[in-house]
Design an enzyme around this catalytic site. Structure first.
Site, PDB file in Angstrom:
ATOM      1  N   ARG A  15       0.855  -1.224  -0.074  1.00  8.05           N
ATOM      2  CA  ARG A  15      -0.186  -0.030  -0.006  1.00  8.05           C
ATOM      3  C   ARG A  15       0.882   1.344  -0.067  1.00  8.05           C
ATOM      4  O   ARG A  15       1.129   2.000  -0.832  1.00  8.05           O
ATOM      5  CB  ARG A  15      -0.915   0.113   1.160  1.00  8.05           C
ATOM      6  CG  ARG A  15      -2.108   0.879   1.095  1.00  8.05           C
ATOM      7  CD  ARG A  15      -1.736   2.491   1.343  1.00  8.05           C
ATOM      8  NE  ARG A  15      -1.227   2.634   2.646  1.00  8.05           N
ATOM      9  CZ  ARG A  15      -0.742   3.769   3.111  1.00  8.05           C
ATOM     10  NH1 ARG A  15      -0.652   4.727   2.498  1.00  8.05           N
ATOM     11  NH2 ARG A  15      -0.096   3.812   4.403  1.00  8.05           N
ATOM     12  N   ASP A  16       1.607   1.374   1.110  1.00  7.70           N
ATOM     13  CA  ASP A  16       2.363   2.681   1.162  1.00  7.70           C
ATOM     14  C   ASP A  16       3.472   2.816   0.064  1.00  7.70           C
ATOM     15  O   ASP A  16       3.723   3.808  -0.176  1.00  7.70           O
ATOM     16  CB  ASP A  16       2.903   2.823   2.759  1.00  7.70           C
ATOM     17  CG  ASP A  16       3.344   4.290   2.919  1.00  7.70           C
ATOM     18  OD1 ASP A  16       2.992   5.160   2.044  1.00  7.70           O
ATOM     19  OD2 ASP A  16       3.744   4.477   3.870  1.00  7.70           O
ATOM     20  N   HIS A 210       6.746   4.564  12.433  1.00  2.00           N
ATOM     21  CA  HIS A 210       6.679   4.579  11.016  1.00  2.00           C
ATOM     22  C   HIS A 210       7.560   5.720  10.557  1.00  2.00           C
ATOM     23  O   HIS A 210       7.169   6.831  10.473  1.00  2.00           O
ATOM     24  CB  HIS A 210       5.293   4.920  10.498  1.00  2.00           C
ATOM     25  CG  HIS A 210       5.149   4.957   9.075  1.00  2.00           C
ATOM     26  ND1 HIS A 210       4.512   3.795   8.476  1.00  2.00           N
ATOM     27  CD2 HIS A 210       5.744   5.631   8.035  1.00  2.00           C
ATOM     28  CE1 HIS A 210       4.318   4.098   7.098  1.00  2.00           C
ATOM     29  NE2 HIS A 210       5.245   5.056   6.988  1.00  2.00           N
ATOM     30  N   HIS A 212      10.597   7.128   7.911  1.00  2.00           N
ATOM     31  CA  HIS A 212      11.018   7.266   6.481  1.00  2.00           C
ATOM     32  C   HIS A 212      12.470   7.345   6.497  1.00  2.00           C
ATOM     33  O   HIS A 212      13.171   8.185   7.284  1.00  2.00           O
ATOM     34  CB  HIS A 212      10.236   8.402   5.727  1.00  2.00           C
ATOM     35  CG  HIS A 212       8.941   8.048   5.539  1.00  2.00           C
ATOM     36  ND1 HIS A 212       8.282   8.191   4.142  1.00  2.00           N
ATOM     37  CD2 HIS A 212       7.885   7.359   6.208  1.00  2.00           C
ATOM     38  CE1 HIS A 212       7.120   7.816   4.070  1.00  2.00           C
ATOM     39  NE2 HIS A 212       6.773   7.333   5.317  1.00  2.00           N
ATOM     40  N   CYS A 243       5.972   9.832   0.397  1.00  2.00           N
ATOM     41  CA  CYS A 243       4.763  10.607   0.759  1.00  2.00           C
ATOM     42  C   CYS A 243       4.569  11.363  -0.521  1.00  2.00           C
ATOM     43  O   CYS A 243       5.376  11.964  -0.865  1.00  2.00           O
ATOM     44  CB  CYS A 243       5.061  11.660   1.779  1.00  2.00           C
ATOM     45  SG  CYS A 243       3.545  12.691   2.211  1.00  2.00           S
ATOM     46  N   ASN A 252      10.207   4.968   2.802  1.00  2.00           N
ATOM     47  CA  ASN A 252      10.035   4.210   4.014  1.00  2.00           C
ATOM     48  C   ASN A 252      11.375   3.459   4.083  1.00  2.00           C
ATOM     49  O   ASN A 252      11.995   3.129   3.398  1.00  2.00           O
ATOM     50  CB  ASN A 252       8.915   3.109   3.856  1.00  2.00           C
ATOM     51  CG  ASN A 252       7.447   3.732   3.707  1.00  2.00           C
ATOM     52  OD1 ASN A 252       6.700   4.168   4.624  1.00  2.00           O
ATOM     53  ND2 ASN A 252       7.023   4.167   2.474  1.00  2.00           N
TER      54      ASN A 252
END
Length: 308
Positions: A15-16, A210, A212, A243, A252
């Site tokens: 997803r991300d 979370h 990055h 992002c 990430n």
């Protein structure tokens, strides 16, 4: 300061990771990569989102991916839902996932740029989504973006972040993830933040980091979070993702880099690093270019059985 003996990792690459990639990834490739990741031992896997297809075209086939994937029962599947309409759409596949992630930003500027809402507008909507999710027997996670700093506003007061978290917890969220969405955090800040977060939010909620790797500090921040007692992390295989706003906020932390470091430190994850690297290599081949993961290039540490 003692470190956790084990940690939980949510793999967010499908997803991300995928949503920020410029190459169009075919549905069959997505399904194959999800199935590979689901067999690495990762306990939680974020597969897709129910965001409008015109907003994130890369994930327009999320329903098909969820329908076709073959994920073992012991893996908890997570989907991202931005609002009640997204949740309504997700419910059509209720039997294919166990967790929902709901997100908003800790700064007004980033929230406006990302979802075109004020923080209060987002909170009111997500409180309803979380309440409905819990009523459906789903586990809910609240994700707070730019929790460590905003590219538009700079410093984000931790007290504001914790106040948002308290609202999400009161609505029924069992987990709060704090996102370093554009890679502005540093280890001293992270250690203090997670110590304060635990004190402010209590022991009943799971606190997740979370990070990055936008500026190369992702794993250093992981270590600082570990020192503060954090035992839950989100990461993306191959160091995929980032992002969408602003430009340049990519990367990430790579799951295989995270797992490699934790295993070398004697911290258990339950994940097979070799299988994880196979999945990352498959993603590299699908995208047709080198990825940012260091362990993918260097391979696991080889101690020549020195630990035997």
């Amino acid at each position: 300061m003692s470190l956790p003996a084990s940690v939980k990792i949510r793999e967010v690459g499908p997803r991300d990771g995928f949503q920020n990639e410029p190459e169009v990834i075919g549905t069959a490739d997505k399904v194959r990569l999800v199935d590979l990741l689901a067999r690495t031992g990762v306990p939680r896997l974020e597969v897709t989102s129910f965001v409008r297809a015109d907003v994130i075209p890369q994930l327009a086939d999320g329903v098909e991916v969820l329908s076709r994937m073959d994920v073992p029962d012991e893996v908890d599947v997570t989907v991202l839902v931005p609002n009640e309409r997204g949740f309504d759409n997700a419910l059509a596949l209720r039997d294919r996932f166990q967790e929902v992630n709901c997100f908003l930003s800790a700064s007004e500027s980033h929230n406006k740029a990302n979802v075109n809402r004020s923080i209060e507008e987002s909170l009111r909507g997500l409180e309803r989504v979380i309440g409905r999710a819990v009523a459906e027997g789903l586990r809910a996670e609240g994700v707070i973006s730019v929790a460590f700093g905003c590219p538009y506003e700079g410093h984000v007061p931790p007290e504001r972040v914790f106040a948002i978290a308290e609202r999400l917890i009161a609505a029924g969220a069992a987990e709060i993830a704090f996102g370093d969405t554009t890679g502005m955090a540093n280890p001293v800040q992270v250690r203090s933040f997670f110590s304060d977060a635990r004190e402010a939010l209590g022991d009943d909620v799971e606190l997740t980091a979370h990070f990055h790797n936008t500026r190369g500090q992702g794993l250093a921040n992981v270590y600082a979070a570990l020192e503060a007692g954090c035992a839950s992390f989100e990461s993306s295989f191959g160091e995929l993702g980032g992002c969408p706003v602003p430009a340049g906020a990519t990367g990430n932390i790579a799951t295989e880099d995270l797992v490699s470091m934790l295993h070398e430190m004697g911290i258990a994850t339950g994940i097979d690093l070799g299988l994880l690297l196979e999945a990352a290599r498959a993603a590299r081949d699908v995208l047709g270019r080198p990825l940012g993961s260091h362990t993918l290039v260097a391979g696991p540490v080889d101690w020549h059985d020195a630990h035997a």
